[in-house]
Enzyme design. Sequence first.
Site, PDB file in Angstrom:
ATOM      1  N   GLU A 112       8.692  -7.650  -5.585  1.00  0.00           N
ATOM      2  CA  GLU A 112       8.347  -8.923  -6.234  1.00  0.00           C
ATOM      3  C   GLU A 112       7.205  -8.702  -7.216  1.00  0.00           C
ATOM      4  O   GLU A 112       6.235  -8.007  -6.899  1.00  0.00           O
ATOM      5  CB  GLU A 112       7.823  -9.947  -5.217  1.00  0.00           C
ATOM      6  N   GLU A 146       6.936 -10.071   3.973  1.00  0.00           N
ATOM      7  CA  GLU A 146       5.471  -9.956   3.964  1.00  0.00           C
ATOM      8  C   GLU A 146       4.864 -10.220   5.348  1.00  0.00           C
ATOM      9  O   GLU A 146       4.134 -11.198   5.555  1.00  0.00           O
ATOM     10  CB  GLU A 146       4.868 -10.884   2.901  1.00  0.00           C
TER      11      GLU A 146
HETATM   12  C1  GLA Z   1       5.003 -13.920  -1.940  1.00  0.00           C
HETATM   13  C2  GLA Z   1       6.257 -14.277  -1.168  1.00  0.00           C
HETATM   14  C3  GLA Z   1       7.233 -15.081  -1.953  1.00  0.00           C
HETATM   15  C4  GLA Z   1       6.539 -16.120  -2.792  1.00  0.00           C
HETATM   16  C5  GLA Z   1       5.553 -15.429  -3.688  1.00  0.00           C
HETATM   17  C6  GLA Z   1       4.845 -16.363  -4.631  1.00  0.00           C
HETATM   18  O1  GLA Z   1       5.057 -12.714  -2.523  1.00  0.00           O
HETATM   19  O2  GLA Z   1       6.910 -13.145  -0.665  1.00  0.00           O
HETATM   20  O3  GLA Z   1       8.124 -15.692  -1.038  1.00  0.00           O
HETATM   21  O4  GLA Z   1       5.890 -17.025  -1.961  1.00  0.00           O
HETATM   22  O5  GLA Z   1       4.571 -14.819  -2.899  1.00  0.00           O
HETATM   23  O6  GLA Z   1       3.976 -15.688  -5.493  1.00  0.00           O
END
Ligand code: GLA
Length: 663
Positions: free
Chosen positions: A312, A155
């Site tokens: 995710e 991210e």
């Molecule tokens: C983001 C991050 C993860 C985690 C999630 C929690 O997407 O990539 O590492 O912190 O949020 O929701």
Amino acid sequence: MNGGTRALPRLGKIGYGGDYTPEQWPEAVWHEDVRLMREAGVNQVSVGIFAWALLEPAPGDYDFGWLDRVIAMLHDAGIAVNLATPTAAPPAWFFQRHPQARQVTREGHVLGGGARHAFCPSSPAYRKAAAGITAQLARRYGDHPALALWHAHNEYGWANSACYCEASASAFREWLRLRYGTLDELNAAWGTSFWGQRYGDWTEIDPPRLAPPGVNPTQQLDFLRFSSDEYLACFRDERDVLHRLAPGVPVTTNFMAPNCKWMDYWRWAAEVDVISNDHYLQAERTDNHIELAMAADLTRSLAGGRPWLLMEHSTGAVNWQPRNIAKAPGEMRRNSFAHIARGADSALFFQWRASRFGAEKFHSAMLPHAGTSSRMWRDVARLGADLSNMDELVGTRVVPDLAVVWDWEAWWALELEWRPSVDLGYLDRLSAYYDRAWRAHRTVDFVHPEGDLSRYPMVLVPSLYLMSSAAAANLAAYVRDGGTLVVSYFSGIVDETDTVHPGGYPGALRDLLGLSVEEFLPLRAGSRVRLDGDLTADVWTERLVLAGAESVRRYLDGPAAGEPAITRHRCGEGTAWYVSTRLNGRDLDAVLTEAGLVPHAGLPDGLELVRRVGDSASYLIAINHSDRDAELAASGKELITGAPCHGTLPVPAGDVRVLRTTS
Ligand code: GLA
């Protein structure tokens, strides 16, 4: 390397799994993990995302033994690995050695350690160290048979979209030099004759640090462009190392579309091999499944319509919202299938196993603290079993009905300070128009303003404040060739330098819309205006002067009482509509239906229906978000139940059906 030139990892399956953090657990637990992963149908996990300090405990001192064992175990169990470069969390020793690599905020605060993402993307020390650990991983694991995909970083831009330190300032100047060539060009683009801001030397230019109000908007806009590009350069560094040392393994990085405002993902999409996205529900919103659909459609559009990876999402509550609402029974399943319906070839989660410590210990997981006797675990195992029947969806393409124009630069520019009303909001309009399409059971592609519109019968343009002349020409050609365009207010006002298009608003669109906007007439907080046809609106009105367009609705009251509010202009073979006020819900429906956004007949409210098409079959994915059983007129084979279906497909309340259709 373009997003389209490399294939998705060749799993041949819908990916199922999540972020796996064995480094948080004793080795004995890893065996249980792998056993339970198999039980749940997990076939793909992302490993090593924040493990830099464990892989390189001291500078140049590597410990890959544990990762070797983890990857070998996963491979033996038939579970593919998305191997991360751990560069989103540099070790403490790195910042101690390179304090100047810490990120500096707009206010001039230097960020401390103890979290993640605290680095400056322009720091030469960071870039060198990130390339170094990336190369180590590529050399060690690049030809490992378990390796499906490189997961570069995590991210980009998540915590801080920009750094304002001295290294960033000089990189910004270099970026400006490349963009403008000469200071004369920069001074013209930034309009520096205003408030006597003229620059006589490149070194005089700073990032838009904390300053008195009214910082030059073009300076701000360029700094946002630069900052997105700078993180992209970090990604490119890693990608190039991975391509060189591990040829043939695709590289992704997980986007946060649309919830990261600050990365211009159109530019990023051209650089990653495979598009992947992270999505979390805005849990308190009762219509959060519509926001999910928008995110998924945007991600697919970034992928050029090709399948993408859901890297995710969550099985239940997250831990970082004000009130972390748990998912209702069936909601996780509907969420996963909704992403898949809209083109995802995976349903991966953050995270496999809930952490016992650290900042995210209250975040849900596939394997929650409650263990395998929980509803969540049973739901996870059931979803894994259902997805194992979906492999034939892999590689199929979503069929869109219409397009919505989306642009990060327009978003940034619209929301800089000192706009005509604080109630103007980019996502407000995007969501309002998207919402209507979703409720009409119509599938949306998002397009860049200069992208190809020719395949869409209808294109919506919500508040595209910043519009290049090329974009305006693109929209005009689309309408001339027979398209139906609906433009909302505060569009086509400025060019790429935030300079007002000449000749009166909306300079980029006046001819196409057959009107001009003589004056903006924003409304007081909370006040509403009435339009004929029994519509009401708020936030914004305008005084329109028609020059070829016809009025479709007039203002009945408010500052533009008696004057046109919604217009239509026939142009060439097509029609350009203009909506000069903020309509929502059924009021917006009335206009969009008249313009041609006709709801899909015979489908109940709350039923999400998307079609994916392959070479030899077509699939209808139906997700029932309501508490009433629904039925669809269709025939084929239902892939979750395995049942043949002759004429009618029942979709129980809250459930999902996937039909391979014969018609
Ligand atoms: C983001 C991050 C993860 C985690 C999630 C929690 O997407 O990539 O590492 O912190 O949020 O929701």
